[in-house]
Design a protein around this motif. Structure first.
Motif, PDB file in Angstrom:
ATOM      1  N   MET A 193       0.828  -1.136   0.198  1.00 27.32           N
ATOM      2  CA  MET A 193      -0.153  -0.047   0.151  1.00 27.32           C
ATOM      3  C   MET A 193       0.777   1.193  -0.124  1.00 27.32           C
ATOM      4  O   MET A 193       2.270   0.929   0.696  1.00 27.32           O
ATOM      5  CB  MET A 193      -0.740  -0.012   0.942  1.00 27.32           C
ATOM      6  N   TRP A 194       0.190   2.954  -0.867  1.00 27.27           N
ATOM      7  CA  TRP A 194       1.477   3.524  -0.715  1.00 27.27           C
ATOM      8  C   TRP A 194       0.685   4.776  -0.830  1.00 27.27           C
ATOM      9  O   TRP A 194      -0.637   4.761  -1.849  1.00 27.27           O
ATOM     10  CB  TRP A 194       2.362   3.233  -2.118  1.00 27.27           C
ATOM     11  N   ARG A 195       1.486   5.952   0.201  1.00 26.60           N
ATOM     12  CA  ARG A 195       0.647   7.314  -0.128  1.00 26.60           C
ATOM     13  C   ARG A 195       1.393   8.024   0.058  1.00 26.60           C
ATOM     14  O   ARG A 195       2.098   8.548   1.036  1.00 26.60           O
ATOM     15  CB  ARG A 195      -0.123   7.306   2.080  1.00 26.60           C
ATOM     16  N   LEU A 196       1.959   8.431  -1.083  1.00 30.72           N
ATOM     17  CA  LEU A 196       3.528   9.750  -1.360  1.00 30.72           C
ATOM     18  C   LEU A 196       3.271  10.244  -2.014  1.00 30.72           C
ATOM     19  O   LEU A 196       2.024  11.060  -2.844  1.00 30.72           O
ATOM     20  CB  LEU A 196       4.166   8.566  -2.667  1.00 30.72           C
ATOM     21  N   GLU A 242      14.148  10.500   8.850  1.00 30.07           N
ATOM     22  CA  GLU A 242      13.137  11.651   8.645  1.00 30.07           C
ATOM     23  C   GLU A 242      14.027  13.054   9.375  1.00 30.07           C
ATOM     24  O   GLU A 242      14.352  12.965  10.276  1.00 30.07           O
ATOM     25  CB  GLU A 242      12.824  10.940  10.569  1.00 30.07           C
ATOM     26  N   LEU A 243      14.236  14.418   8.066  1.00 27.22           N
ATOM     27  CA  LEU A 243      13.964  14.735   8.685  1.00 27.22           C
ATOM     28  C   LEU A 243      13.807  16.464   8.824  1.00 27.22           C
ATOM     29  O   LEU A 243      11.874  16.101   8.620  1.00 27.22           O
ATOM     30  CB  LEU A 243      15.429  15.724   7.369  1.00 27.22           C
ATOM     31  N   PRO A 244      13.936  17.606   9.133  1.00 30.43           N
ATOM     32  CA  PRO A 244      13.361  18.629   9.431  1.00 30.43           C
ATOM     33  C   PRO A 244      11.933  18.874   7.897  1.00 30.43           C
ATOM     34  O   PRO A 244      10.852  19.277   8.326  1.00 30.43           O
ATOM     35  CB  PRO A 244      13.349  19.654   9.576  1.00 30.43           C
ATOM     36  N   ASP A 245      12.241  18.649   7.158  1.00 30.11           N
ATOM     37  CA  ASP A 245      11.537  19.517   6.393  1.00 30.11           C
ATOM     38  C   ASP A 245      11.536  18.029   5.045  1.00 30.11           C
ATOM     39  O   ASP A 245      10.608  18.140   3.847  1.00 30.11           O
ATOM     40  CB  ASP A 245      12.368  20.301   5.075  1.00 30.11           C
ATOM     41  N   GLN A 246      11.676  16.769   5.606  1.00 34.94           N
ATOM     42  CA  GLN A 246      10.501  15.691   4.807  1.00 34.94           C
ATOM     43  C   GLN A 246      10.629  14.055   5.678  1.00 34.94           C
ATOM     44  O   GLN A 246      11.401  14.153   6.662  1.00 34.94           O
ATOM     45  CB  GLN A 246      11.760  15.758   3.383  1.00 34.94           C
ATOM     46  N   ASP A 247      10.496  12.942   5.262  1.00 33.90           N
ATOM     47  CA  ASP A 247       9.370  12.538   6.038  1.00 33.90           C
ATOM     48  C   ASP A 247       9.053  11.245   5.398  1.00 33.90           C
ATOM     49  O   ASP A 247       8.666  11.075   4.168  1.00 33.90           O
ATOM     50  CB  ASP A 247       8.800  12.674   7.419  1.00 33.90           C
ATOM     51  N   TYR A 248       9.882  10.120   5.326  1.00 35.09           N
ATOM     52  CA  TYR A 248       9.348   8.695   5.119  1.00 35.09           C
ATOM     53  C   TYR A 248       9.765   7.651   5.774  1.00 35.09           C
ATOM     54  O   TYR A 248      10.408   7.048   6.695  1.00 35.09           O
ATOM     55  CB  TYR A 248      10.386   8.566   2.855  1.00 35.09           C
ATOM     56  N   LEU A 249       9.028   6.755   5.895  1.00 37.77           N
ATOM     57  CA  LEU A 249       8.479   5.170   6.115  1.00 37.77           C
ATOM     58  C   LEU A 249       8.724   4.577   4.932  1.00 37.77           C
ATOM     59  O   LEU A 249       7.155   4.280   4.376  1.00 37.77           O
ATOM     60  CB  LEU A 249       7.407   5.608   7.185  1.00 37.77           C
ATOM     61  N   SER A 250       8.339   2.940   5.642  1.00 39.88           N
ATOM     62  CA  SER A 250       8.361   2.165   5.352  1.00 39.88           C
ATOM     63  C   SER A 250       8.169   0.867   6.218  1.00 39.88           C
ATOM     64  O   SER A 250       9.004   0.586   6.747  1.00 39.88           O
ATOM     65  CB  SER A 250       9.244   1.842   3.762  1.00 39.88           C
ATOM     66  N   ALA A 251       7.050   0.626   5.886  1.00 40.91           N
ATOM     67  CA  ALA A 251       6.729  -0.055   7.535  1.00 40.91           C
ATOM     68  C   ALA A 251       6.045  -1.930   7.127  1.00 40.91           C
ATOM     69  O   ALA A 251       5.689  -1.841   5.410  1.00 40.91           O
ATOM     70  CB  ALA A 251       5.679   0.074   8.323  1.00 40.91           C
ATOM     71  N   VAL A 252       6.842  -3.138   7.863  1.00 38.74           N
ATOM     72  CA  VAL A 252       6.236  -4.314   7.238  1.00 38.74           C
ATOM     73  C   VAL A 252       5.156  -4.728   7.945  1.00 38.74           C
ATOM     74  O   VAL A 252       6.207  -4.783   9.080  1.00 38.74           O
ATOM     75  CB  VAL A 252       7.401  -5.190   6.478  1.00 38.74           C
ATOM     76  N   TYR A 253       4.164  -5.216   7.920  1.00 43.46           N
ATOM     77  CA  TYR A 253       3.126  -5.580   9.159  1.00 43.46           C
ATOM     78  C   TYR A 253       2.877  -7.074   8.667  1.00 43.46           C
ATOM     79  O   TYR A 253       2.429  -7.936   7.414  1.00 43.46           O
ATOM     80  CB  TYR A 253       1.966  -4.955   8.692  1.00 43.46           C
ATOM     81  N   ASP A 268      -0.194 -14.071  10.187  1.00 42.17           N
ATOM     82  CA  ASP A 268       0.186 -15.398  10.079  1.00 42.17           C
ATOM     83  C   ASP A 268       0.497 -15.845   8.855  1.00 42.17           C
ATOM     84  O   ASP A 268       1.838 -16.335   8.421  1.00 42.17           O
ATOM     85  CB  ASP A 268      -1.154 -15.997  10.284  1.00 42.17           C
ATOM     86  N   ASP A 269      -0.934 -15.470   7.770  1.00 41.52           N
ATOM     87  CA  ASP A 269       0.158 -16.680   6.386  1.00 41.52           C
ATOM     88  C   ASP A 269      -0.192 -15.221   4.806  1.00 41.52           C
ATOM     89  O   ASP A 269       0.467 -15.964   4.115  1.00 41.52           O
ATOM     90  CB  ASP A 269      -1.146 -16.362   5.929  1.00 41.52           C
ATOM     91  N   PHE A 270       1.049 -13.926   6.027  1.00 37.85           N
ATOM     92  CA  PHE A 270       0.668 -12.763   4.472  1.00 37.85           C
ATOM     93  C   PHE A 270       1.567 -11.617   5.303  1.00 37.85           C
ATOM     94  O   PHE A 270       1.535 -11.777   6.618  1.00 37.85           O
ATOM     95  CB  PHE A 270      -0.152 -12.295   4.138  1.00 37.85           C
ATOM     96  N   PHE A 271       2.149 -11.131   4.307  1.00 38.71           N
ATOM     97  CA  PHE A 271       2.645  -9.692   4.821  1.00 38.71           C
ATOM     98  C   PHE A 271       2.716  -8.567   4.010  1.00 38.71           C
ATOM     99  O   PHE A 271       1.949  -8.997   2.967  1.00 38.71           O
ATOM    100  CB  PHE A 271       4.361  -9.998   5.070  1.00 38.71           C
ATOM    101  N   ILE A 272       2.132  -7.458   4.438  1.00 34.37           N
ATOM    102  CA  ILE A 272       1.899  -6.160   4.346  1.00 34.37           C
ATOM    103  C   ILE A 272       2.686  -5.147   4.174  1.00 34.37           C
ATOM    104  O   ILE A 272       3.337  -4.855   5.459  1.00 34.37           O
ATOM    105  CB  ILE A 272       0.371  -5.627   4.616  1.00 34.37           C
ATOM    106  N   THR A 273       3.277  -4.526   2.571  1.00 31.77           N
ATOM    107  CA  THR A 273       4.241  -3.167   3.102  1.00 31.77           C
ATOM    108  C   THR A 273       3.771  -1.979   3.243  1.00 31.77           C
ATOM    109  O   THR A 273       2.338  -2.293   1.949  1.00 31.77           O
ATOM    110  CB  THR A 273       5.443  -3.208   1.840  1.00 31.77           C
ATOM    111  N   ALA A 274       3.761  -0.827   3.203  1.00 33.18           N
ATOM    112  CA  ALA A 274       3.280   0.352   3.273  1.00 33.18           C
ATOM    113  C   ALA A 274       3.814   1.619   3.275  1.00 33.18           C
ATOM    114  O   ALA A 274       4.731   1.653   4.101  1.00 33.18           O
ATOM    115  CB  ALA A 274       2.172   0.377   4.316  1.00 33.18           C
TER     116      ALA A 274
END
Ligand code: NAD
Length: 316
Positions: free
Chosen positions: A145-148, A197-208, A211-217
């Protein structure tokens, strides 16, 4: 006829106010913003610069809060203590303790309260949930999933830039995808986070991990005019479901390309749900709950708390 007041007439009010205005069974009585020119953008309604005065001079059934995040709780409590139902923009708050305060205030005053978690009312996301629930294409294997986009410009008084006020991208942006994940798939087993994370920009990538699958966001406020782009791609055993720049497509294992949210396409789907305005849908849902005295089941205190718990960890 439900009587409505909107407080906060900045960016997101542009999605709420027209939705209220289009509804035939409501009367948008008044709008309020400390900057008069913002409220005056919506002619045909009483304009206020002072929320207390607006509440004193009018009767409302619903107050719709489109204020900066750090004001949601205080304004919602004030309206509910006057016996008014409240719809508030997300995030509910940056503090978990506010969830209890808000729901206990609603209960005490016998009014309804809902946080506008808009993806729960977004048909492309609803189709994904229905396909997952139905197992029509087998088990879910993975998701992305993405929200950029660029750093938000135009917020009042630069409030987005102050992490203590906005919670930065975890609470402001990534919350949409996380809230949907919990709604559609339940709580993940664990999550791992990478963030720049910097004062004027921020990016994250998380993996949830489930049990049977994973979601990267992914979520971003880049220091660049990167055009806003939200979407997802989910891999099932028998199909890939992709919500990309050309809308939602099911690519099944027989070579079919199905567009479940577009009418008049060749391949029929069991999950047809036309694209629609999700903000109008969430507002309609809350108005119906108030009108028909139905419980607000679509967004619950438990799921809001579970989301805040995870996001709080991201900002520590
Ligand atoms: N659901 C979504 O897709 C979505 C998208 C954008 C923003 N949001 C959320 O909506 C909220 C508002 O965001 P925005 O971008 O519209 O912010 P904004 O800064 O553009 O607008 C907020 C408005 O509130 C006004 N205001 C500030 N203090 C006030 C007060 N005491 N009384 C009356 N008015 C006051 C400001 O003048 C401003 O016009 C935030 O919580 C944000 O996270 C949600």
């Amino acid at each position: 006829m439900l009587k409505i007041g909107v407080v906060g007439c900045g960016g997101i009010s542009g999605a709420h106010v027209p939705s209220w205005e289009k509804m035939e069974d409501v009367d948008l009585v008044a709008v309020c913003d400390i900057r008069p020119e913002k409220a005056e953008r919506y002619p045909g309604h009483k304009c206020y610069t002072d929320f207390d005065k607006m509440l004193e001079e009018n009767d409302f059934d619903i107050i719709d809060i489109c204020l900066p995040t750090f004001l949601h709780c205080e304004f919602a409590v004030k309206a509910m203590n006057r016996g008014i139902n409240v719809l508030s923009e997300k995030p509910i708050s940056l503090k978990e303790s506010d969830v209890d305060l808000l729901y206990s205030t609603a209960e005490k005053n016998k009014v309804k309260f809902m946080v506008a978690q808009v993806l729960r009312f977004w048909n492309e996301y609803e189709v994904l949930k229905q396909i997952y629930d139905s197992k029509k294409y087998g088990k879910l294997l993975s998701g992305s999933m993405w929200r950029l986009g660029g750093y938000p410009s135009g917020g009042w008084n630069n409030w987005y830039y102050d992490k203590k006020l906005s919670g930065s991208i975890p609470f402001d942006l990534h919350i949409h995808d996380l809230d949907f994940m919990l709604y559609a798939f339940g709580e993940p087993k664990n999550v791992s986070l990478n963030r720049k994370e910097l004062p004027d920009q921020d990016y994250l990538s998380a993996v949830y991990n489930y049990d049977d699958f994973f979601i990267t966001a992914e979520a971003s406020w880049f220091k660049a005019g990167y055009p806003f782009y939200m979407g997802f791609r989910f891999q099932f055993e028998e199909a890939v479901l992709a919500f990309e720049r050309d809308g939602l497509t099911i690519y099944d294992c027989n070579g079919n390309k199905i567009k479940p949210c577009e009418s008049g396409t060749e391949n029929e789907s069991d999950f047809e749900l036309p694209s629609s305005d999700a903000y109008a849908n969430e507002i309609r849902y809350f108005a119906d709950c108030v009108n028909e005295n139905k419980p607000v089941e679509k967004v619950t205190a438990e799921s809001l708390l579970a989301v805040l718990k995870i996001l709080t960890g991201f900002n520590e």
